[in-house]
Scaffold this motif. Structure first.
Motif, PDB file in Angstrom:
ATOM      1  N   PRO A 166       0.841  -1.325   0.260  1.00 59.83           N
ATOM      2  CA  PRO A 166      -0.274   0.053   0.007  1.00 59.83           C
ATOM      3  C   PRO A 166       1.367   1.060   0.018  1.00 59.83           C
ATOM      4  O   PRO A 166       1.431   1.093   0.758  1.00 59.83           O
ATOM      5  N   THR A 167       0.491   2.538  -0.503  1.00 61.80           N
ATOM      6  CA  THR A 167       0.933   3.235  -0.283  1.00 61.80           C
ATOM      7  C   THR A 167       1.333   3.344   1.072  1.00 61.80           C
ATOM      8  O   THR A 167       0.486   3.577   1.862  1.00 61.80           O
ATOM      9  N   GLY A 168       2.598   4.639   1.062  1.00 57.42           N
ATOM     10  CA  GLY A 168       3.056   4.713   2.624  1.00 57.42           C
ATOM     11  C   GLY A 168       4.045   3.277   3.228  1.00 57.42           C
ATOM     12  O   GLY A 168       3.936   4.025   4.069  1.00 57.42           O
ATOM     13  N   HIS A 169       3.360   2.427   3.159  1.00 55.78           N
ATOM     14  CA  HIS A 169       4.359   1.111   3.550  1.00 55.78           C
ATOM     15  C   HIS A 169       5.673   1.314   3.780  1.00 55.78           C
ATOM     16  O   HIS A 169       6.204   2.335   1.658  1.00 55.78           O
ATOM     17  N   PRO A 170       6.690   1.305   4.658  1.00 59.58           N
ATOM     18  CA  PRO A 170       7.691   1.250   4.331  1.00 59.58           C
ATOM     19  C   PRO A 170       8.511   0.400   3.309  1.00 59.58           C
ATOM     20  O   PRO A 170       9.823   1.005   3.067  1.00 59.58           O
ATOM     21  N   LEU A 171       8.263  -0.174   2.754  1.00 59.39           N
ATOM     22  CA  LEU A 171       8.932  -1.146   2.481  1.00 59.39           C
ATOM     23  C   LEU A 171       8.715  -0.909   0.401  1.00 59.39           C
ATOM     24  O   LEU A 171       9.134  -1.614  -0.123  1.00 59.39           O
ATOM     25  N   LEU A 172       7.817   0.214   0.168  1.00 65.67           N
ATOM     26  CA  LEU A 172       7.453   0.142  -0.510  1.00 65.67           C
ATOM     27  C   LEU A 172       8.486   0.499  -1.686  1.00 65.67           C
ATOM     28  O   LEU A 172       8.027  -0.126  -2.837  1.00 65.67           O
ATOM     29  N   ARG A 173       8.960   1.180  -1.785  1.00 69.08           N
ATOM     30  CA  ARG A 173      10.061   1.528  -2.836  1.00 69.08           C
ATOM     31  C   ARG A 173      11.071   0.377  -3.250  1.00 69.08           C
ATOM     32  O   ARG A 173      11.697   0.016  -1.938  1.00 69.08           O
ATOM     33  N   HIS A 174      11.876  -0.128  -4.337  1.00 67.77           N
ATOM     34  CA  HIS A 174      11.845  -0.937  -4.887  1.00 67.77           C
ATOM     35  C   HIS A 174      13.310  -0.665  -6.081  1.00 67.77           C
ATOM     36  O   HIS A 174      12.796  -0.175  -6.459  1.00 67.77           O
ATOM     37  N   CYS A 175      14.467  -1.482  -5.648  1.00 73.61           N
ATOM     38  CA  CYS A 175      14.927  -1.021  -6.886  1.00 73.61           C
ATOM     39  C   CYS A 175      15.162  -2.508  -7.945  1.00 73.61           C
ATOM     40  O   CYS A 175      15.358  -3.556  -6.947  1.00 73.61           O
ATOM     41  N   LEU A 176      15.461  -2.211  -8.640  1.00 73.79           N
ATOM     42  CA  LEU A 176      16.251  -3.563 -10.396  1.00 73.79           C
ATOM     43  C   LEU A 176      16.967  -3.822 -10.493  1.00 73.79           C
ATOM     44  O   LEU A 176      17.829  -2.433 -10.434  1.00 73.79           O
ATOM     45  N   TYR A 177      17.396  -5.026 -10.241  1.00 69.33           N
ATOM     46  CA  TYR A 177      18.498  -5.154 -10.896  1.00 69.33           C
ATOM     47  C   TYR A 177      18.713  -6.329 -11.490  1.00 69.33           C
ATOM     48  O   TYR A 177      17.780  -7.101 -12.059  1.00 69.33           O
ATOM     49  N   ARG A 178      19.702  -6.035 -12.921  1.00 65.98           N
ATOM     50  CA  ARG A 178      19.281  -7.069 -14.204  1.00 65.98           C
ATOM     51  C   ARG A 178      21.006  -7.517 -14.557  1.00 65.98           C
ATOM     52  O   ARG A 178      21.970  -6.710 -14.342  1.00 65.98           O
ATOM     53  N   LEU A 179      20.650  -8.723 -15.140  1.00 67.69           N
ATOM     54  CA  LEU A 179      22.100  -9.845 -15.593  1.00 67.69           C
ATOM     55  C   LEU A 179      21.557 -10.330 -16.731  1.00 67.69           C
ATOM     56  O   LEU A 179      20.512 -10.571 -16.713  1.00 67.69           O
ATOM     57  N   PRO A 180      22.015  -9.891 -18.324  1.00 68.25           N
ATOM     58  CA  PRO A 180      22.343 -10.244 -19.066  1.00 68.25           C
ATOM     59  C   PRO A 180      22.665 -11.395 -19.325  1.00 68.25           C
ATOM     60  O   PRO A 180      23.876 -11.922 -18.271  1.00 68.25           O
ATOM     61  N   ARG A 181      22.563 -12.111 -19.907  1.00 65.05           N
ATOM     62  CA  ARG A 181      22.968 -13.773 -20.317  1.00 65.05           C
ATOM     63  C   ARG A 181      24.688 -13.134 -21.918  1.00 65.05           C
ATOM     64  O   ARG A 181      24.979 -12.302 -21.807  1.00 65.05           O
ATOM     65  N   ARG A 182      25.933 -13.756 -20.801  1.00 57.13           N
ATOM     66  CA  ARG A 182      26.825 -13.205 -21.366  1.00 57.13           C
ATOM     67  C   ARG A 182      27.058 -13.862 -22.271  1.00 57.13           C
ATOM     68  O   ARG A 182      27.054 -14.796 -22.569  1.00 57.13           O
TER      69      ARG A 182
END
Length: 182
Positions: A166-182
């Protein structure tokens, strides 16, 4: 189409289909407030068992998924590591994510890295994926450090609000990591 469940083995771990004996140790780690600090809440036994059921069904259907992690030295389930197609519609969907969750007693031994590398190898090798992602709340610096150790790069434009919170939840914001096939 149902596939035979994949089993991945490393020097110290077996990533495999779930067993009934895994339910109690998995429920214990999911009830641990420190393990679950970057999740909305610890899980009840009923919620943990439902998660095991979902993981079991996904692996039975696809042959892969969020595997039970067995420590060879202990002969018991110490958590979960695996690949998953998120159910939530995320800004970068469709995707396959890698995730992990280990009991606190097994932290700091390189086991999450070891198991995650096996899962990544399976995803890029057997599944032929072009990319695998991982995401977590901004507060989860331990998982972000593991993502970096795995060679994943943070997508600076990829921060997002998780739609299941829900909006305002302390864990709401996330970051994204990516790994392409090498």
């Amino acid at each position: 189409m149902t596939m035979l469940p994949a089993v991945l083995e490393t020097d110290r771990l077996i990533l495999r289909q779930w067993r009934d004996a895994d339910r109690a140790p998995f429920a214990a780690l999911c009830a641990d407030p420190e393990v679950m600090a970057c999740f909305p809440a610890p899980l009840t036994r009923t919620e943990s068992d439902a998660m095991v059921d979902r993981c079991t069904d996904l692996i039975a259907e696809r042959g892969w998924g969020p595997w039970a992690v067995e420590a060879k030295a202990a002969g018991t389930c110490i958590g979960l590591i695996g690949l998953h197609v998120p159910a939530a519609t995320l800004p970068f969907s469709p995707c396959v994510e890698i995730s992990w969750r280990l009991a606190r007693a097994w932290w700091g031994q390189g086991l999450a890295s070891e198991g995650a590398r096996a899962a990544l190898g399976f995803g890029f090798g057997e599944l032929g994926l072009d990319e695998i992602v991982a995401f977590t709340t901004l507060a989860n610096v331990r998982s972000q450090a593991l993502m970096a150790r795995l060679g994943m790069a943070r997508d600076d434009a990829g921060d997002f609000d998780h739609p299941a919170l829900p909006t305002g939840h302390p864990l709401l914001r996330h970051c994204l990591y990516r790994l392409p096939r090498r």
